[in-house]
Design an enzyme around this catalytic site. Structure first.
Site: not given
Ligand code: UT7
Length: 332
Positions: A116, A256, A286
């Protein structure tokens, strides 16, 4: 003689037509519009469809757009730097293929792999080529066909990424416009949180790697999120401090587009109001190396000669950085 700076003199882009909406994703994986919007800020992303189409096709279109807008021929280009993590093939470099497809007969080209942050890394390299006085027209293109490495059964990654390309032309300037300063960093220990497991020399492609889905993006989202918030905000602030820039001096932040919450945190740390922040993540998701030039392309008509613009990125590697640009032209 005054110092030569590298000014951005034209911007081009390409976005595929197909829109992968949150509603469509709901039919593919266990997710919902509300979760995607509140956690990422994304409504839809563009996907490149069609047999035989690759990153180079999108990049070549962005380059042609840029050349037409500047009114110059492809033969005038000295160098093309292509930032991508989704090259057409392992070798040759995608920059070479773009050069062929866009008719850059007199240019040399190479790829930069910095995920990125690839566009910022490439912009810094391109700037140095122009500042050296040896090269007069350098294209920096950021392109990624993320759909080629996304697992559309993995809801944690498939909702985030999209395809697209954006390109800028760098030319010498003797009035002080252009790229003024840049701070770039990398920390390879961060690779454990965001990478592709197979297909490289560490783990060449095999039946086993394909079956184990190791040719897709692997991301530990929360860990990357924590590093990204701090990394992008801190480096942007450091760049401001080192150049004695206050929030009032800055016309635009071009972050970004990985997650709206990371963008907000960076703008807050810099003391910038939302009106000064370019945000189009809702439309394109992204697009990795393409996010920053896509913003410049979309906002081009609102930019004025002399505007101070801060570009900022964080991504796989880890890689991160911030660049200060003094905009060189009015394009209204
Ligand atoms: O550009 C390259 C660099 N990358 C980044 O900058 C990405 C950085 N990370 C992020 O933007 C975020 O971490 C994500 C958008 C990828 C994920 O968001 P989050 O708030 O960190 O969610 P999480 O991974 O902590 O997941 C929270 C919950 C989980 O469920 P439980 O375990 O709490 O029951 C996930 O399984 O959300 C669930 N989850 C979803 N639910 C519905 C994960 N993906 C989804 C989804 N829809 N698509």
């Amino acid at each position: 003689m005054s110092k030569i700076t590298a000014a951005i003199t034209s911007v081009g882009a390409f976005l595929p037509e197909f829109r992968l909406t949150n509603a469509l994703l709901e039919t593919m994986v266990e997710t919902n519009d509300e979760w995607i919007k509140t956690r990422t800020g994304i409504d839809e992303r563009r996907i490149l469809k069609g047999e035989g189409l690759a990153s180079s096709d999108m990049a070549a279109e962005a380059v042609k757009d840029l050349l037409a807008k500047r009114g110059i021929s492809a033969e005038e280009i000295d160098c093309i730097i292509c930032a991508t993590v989704t090259p057409d093939m392992v070798f040759p470099a995608t920059a070479n293929i773009v050069g062929d497809k866009a008719g850059l007969k007199n240019a040399f080209g190479f790829d930069v792999s910095a995920a990125c942050s690839g566009f910022l890394y490439s912009l810094t390299v391109g700037t140095s080529l122009v500042e050296s006085g040896r090269y007069k027209k350098v294209i920096v293109v950021g392109v990624d066909k993320m759909s080629s490495i996304v697992d559309y059964t993995d809801r944690a990654t498939c909702v985030i990424f999209g395809d697209g390309a954006g390109a800028v032309l760098l030319e010498p300037n003797e009035e002080g416009y252009g790229v003024k300063d840049s701070l770039l960093r990398s920390d390879g220990s961060g690779r454990i949180f965001l990478h592709m497991k197979a297909g490289g020399s560490l783990k060449p492609s095999s039946m086993e790697t394909v079956q184990a889905k190791e040719h897709y993006i692997y991301q530990e989202g929360q860990s990357v999120f924590k590093f990204a918030v701090k990394g992008m905000a801190d480096i942007s602030y450091e760049l401001m401090e080192r150049n004695n820039l206050t929030a009032d001096d800055i016309a635009w932040l071009v972050p970004h587009q990985a997650n709206l919450r990371i963008i907000d945190a960076t703008a807050n740390r810099m003391g910038l109001s939302k009106e000064k922040v370019m945000i189009n993540i809702q439309k394109y998701g992204n697009t990795t190396a393409a996010t920053i030039p896509l913003c410049l392309w979309e906002w081009e008509k609102k930019l004025n000669k002399g505007d101070n613009i801060i570009l900022a990125a964080f991504g796989g590697g880890f890689t991160w950085g911030a660049t200060w640009v003094k905009w060189a032209y009015d394009s209204k």
